[in-house]
Design an enzyme around this catalytic site. Structure first.
Site, mmCIF file in Angstrom:
data_model
loop_
_atom_site.group_PDB
_atom_site.id
_atom_site.type_symbol
_atom_site.label_atom_id
_atom_site.label_comp_id
_atom_site.label_asym_id
_atom_site.label_seq_id
_atom_site.Cartn_x
_atom_site.Cartn_y
_atom_site.Cartn_z
ATOM 1 N N GLU A 18 8.093 10.411 6.169
ATOM 2 C CA GLU A 18 6.941 9.510 5.951
ATOM 3 C C GLU A 18 7.051 8.279 6.840
ATOM 4 O O GLU A 18 8.074 8.036 7.466
ATOM 5 C CB GLU A 18 6.895 9.046 4.485
ATOM 6 C CG GLU A 18 5.721 9.607 3.692
ATOM 7 C CD GLU A 18 4.368 9.054 4.111
ATOM 8 O OE1 GLU A 18 4.307 8.202 5.019
ATOM 9 O OE2 GLU A 18 3.360 9.495 3.538
ATOM 10 N N ARG A 101 7.923 3.445 -8.125
ATOM 11 C CA ARG A 101 8.678 3.216 -6.891
ATOM 12 C C ARG A 101 7.712 2.807 -5.799
ATOM 13 O O ARG A 101 6.505 3.099 -5.871
ATOM 14 C CB ARG A 101 9.436 4.478 -6.478
ATOM 15 C CG ARG A 101 8.550 5.648 -6.052
ATOM 16 C CD ARG A 101 9.370 6.672 -5.262
ATOM 17 N NE ARG A 101 8.636 7.872 -4.922
ATOM 18 C CZ ARG A 101 7.838 7.997 -3.864
ATOM 19 N NH1 ARG A 101 7.620 6.968 -3.062
ATOM 20 N NH2 ARG A 101 7.225 9.132 -3.614
ATOM 21 N N ASN A 103 5.878 3.105 -2.324
ATOM 22 C CA ASN A 103 5.461 4.213 -1.474
ATOM 23 C C ASN A 103 5.083 3.631 -0.116
ATOM 24 O O ASN A 103 5.824 2.824 0.429
ATOM 25 C CB ASN A 103 4.329 4.991 -2.175
ATOM 26 C CG ASN A 103 4.155 6.380 -1.602
ATOM 27 O OD1 ASN A 103 5.153 7.030 -1.270
ATOM 28 N ND2 ASN A 103 2.939 6.854 -1.470
ATOM 29 N N GLU A 121 7.300 10.131 -11.459
ATOM 30 C CA GLU A 121 7.223 11.523 -11.895
ATOM 31 C C GLU A 121 5.874 12.115 -11.508
ATOM 32 O O GLU A 121 4.826 11.560 -11.850
ATOM 33 C CB GLU A 121 7.397 11.635 -13.409
ATOM 34 C CG GLU A 121 8.647 10.965 -13.949
ATOM 35 C CD GLU A 121 8.405 9.498 -14.297
ATOM 36 O OE1 GLU A 121 7.438 8.915 -13.787
ATOM 37 O OE2 GLU A 121 9.197 8.960 -15.078
ATOM 38 N N ASN A 152 -1.187 5.027 -0.744
ATOM 39 C CA ASN A 152 -0.760 5.709 0.473
ATOM 40 C C ASN A 152 -1.294 5.039 1.729
ATOM 41 O O ASN A 152 -1.126 3.842 1.903
ATOM 42 C CB ASN A 152 -1.122 7.205 0.377
ATOM 43 C CG ASN A 152 0.107 8.056 0.094
ATOM 44 O OD1 ASN A 152 1.156 7.823 0.675
ATOM 45 N ND2 ASN A 152 -0.023 9.024 -0.786
ATOM 46 N N ASP A 202 -3.231 11.363 2.789
ATOM 47 C CA ASP A 202 -1.902 10.750 2.642
ATOM 48 C C ASP A 202 -1.796 9.555 3.588
ATOM 49 O O ASP A 202 -2.527 8.591 3.438
ATOM 50 C CB ASP A 202 -0.844 11.844 2.872
ATOM 51 C CG ASP A 202 0.506 11.460 2.326
ATOM 52 O OD1 ASP A 202 0.762 10.262 2.150
ATOM 53 O OD2 ASP A 202 1.343 12.351 2.094
HETATM 54 CA CA CA Z 1 2.622 9.270 1.503
#
Ligand code: CA
Length: 297
Positions: A18, A101, A103, A121, A152, A202
């Site tokens: 990523e 978390r 990203n 999760e 994202n 994404d």
């Molecule tokens: Ca991503």
């Protein structure tokens, strides 16, 4: 006519590759393996990969103007000294949400860091407990959005007045009016809604012509969208399904680097896509990207 070529160039088989960032000064590609808990730096000229272990999930790593990097490790923004591999926590986000978390993160045109979070999760992401924050050079944190599923892709328009943003489970690429002086976001609207078979939006990047290149997770492709019209101009298929993000780089910013994931592929999928988790280079697109920004803190 240009002829588009896709090749696997960084053979790391990342769990979730990523956050690719081209570092102009080093002529290297920086990217992370979120679940593999590593920051990688790859040199196309030597084909060498250097890596730092982060000890927790790492959502992104970006250059810092005072040297080294800042990374999103767990729920902390940390400073990374590459030469010593030492990490120093600067500020924690989502302190009331231990199951979140960090990203995707990206630096805006004036050096402000934007960083998003998500539930760890997978089965609970639809609870929309993620958020989007900004962090200024003096480490002042502002929460701009809450009720985000998976924060994202981000990038800014050429005139810096629009932030393009992806909350993946919304299946849309959105735009906000963006005040680069204050960091204020407003007037959210949908730019593009993904079609059946395109997967989840994404990571993304904006090219020098002002068009978006969006990596489609579980779609095995990068799509090129004109945000002014909402029209998809081009689809670049990749030989793996979990395409995660992209950035332009190379000596003149004409190469598109695409990160991918291998997480949660079953045995037959792994046989069908042995290159999953590698970083790919797409050439022949006939467009160029723009330099990345460094965090001013
Ligand atoms: Ca991503």
């Amino acid at each position: 006519m240009s002829s588009v070529k896709v090749e696997s160039v960084v053979k790391v088989n990342a769990m979730i590759g990523e956050g690719p960032v081209w570092e102009e000064s080093e002529q290297t590609l920086l990217f992370v393996d979120i679940i593999g808990q590593k920051i990688h730096r790859w040199s196309p000229t030597t084909n060498q990969i250097q890596s730092v272990e982060t000890g927790d999930t790492v959502g992104f790593a970006v250059p810092r103007s005072s040297g080294g990097y800042v990374a999103g490790v767990g729920r902390s923004i940390v400073a990374v000294d590459w030469s010593t591999q030492k990490m120093t926590s600067l500020v924690d986000l989502d302190e009331d949400k231990p199951n979140n978390r960090l990203n995707n993160g990206k630096v805006d045109p004036v050096g402000r860091l934007l960083a998003g979070t998500m539930r760890k999760e997978e089965e609970q992401m639809e609870r929309k407990e993620g958020a989007l924050f900004s962090v200024t050079s003096d480490l002042k944190v502002t929460k701009h959005l809450s009720q985000v599923s998976i924060s994202n892709g981000m990038d800014w328009s050429l005139d810096q007045r629009t932030l393009f943003y992806i909350d993946s489970l919304a299946l849309t690429v959105d735009a906000f009016d963006y005040n680069v002086n204050t960091g204020h976001l407003g007037n959210r609207r949908v730019v593009y809604h993904l079609e059946e078979g395109e997967g989840l939006p994404d990571g993304m990047t904006l090219d020098a012509a002002g068009r978006l290149w969006v990596a489609c997770y579980n779609g095995g492709r990068v799509i090129n969208i004109d945000p002014a019209t909402g029209v998809r101009l081009q689809t670049i298929p990749l030989p793996v399904t979990k395409t995660t993000s992209c950035c332009f780089g190379g000596p003149d910013y004409s190469d598109l680097f695409v990160t991918t994931a291998s997480l949660a592929l079953d045995q037959s999928e792994i046989r069908q896509q042995p290159l999953a988790g590698n970083t790919f280079k797409v050439t022949g697109l006939g467009v160029k990207g723009r330099p990345s920004h460094s965090f001013s803190g």
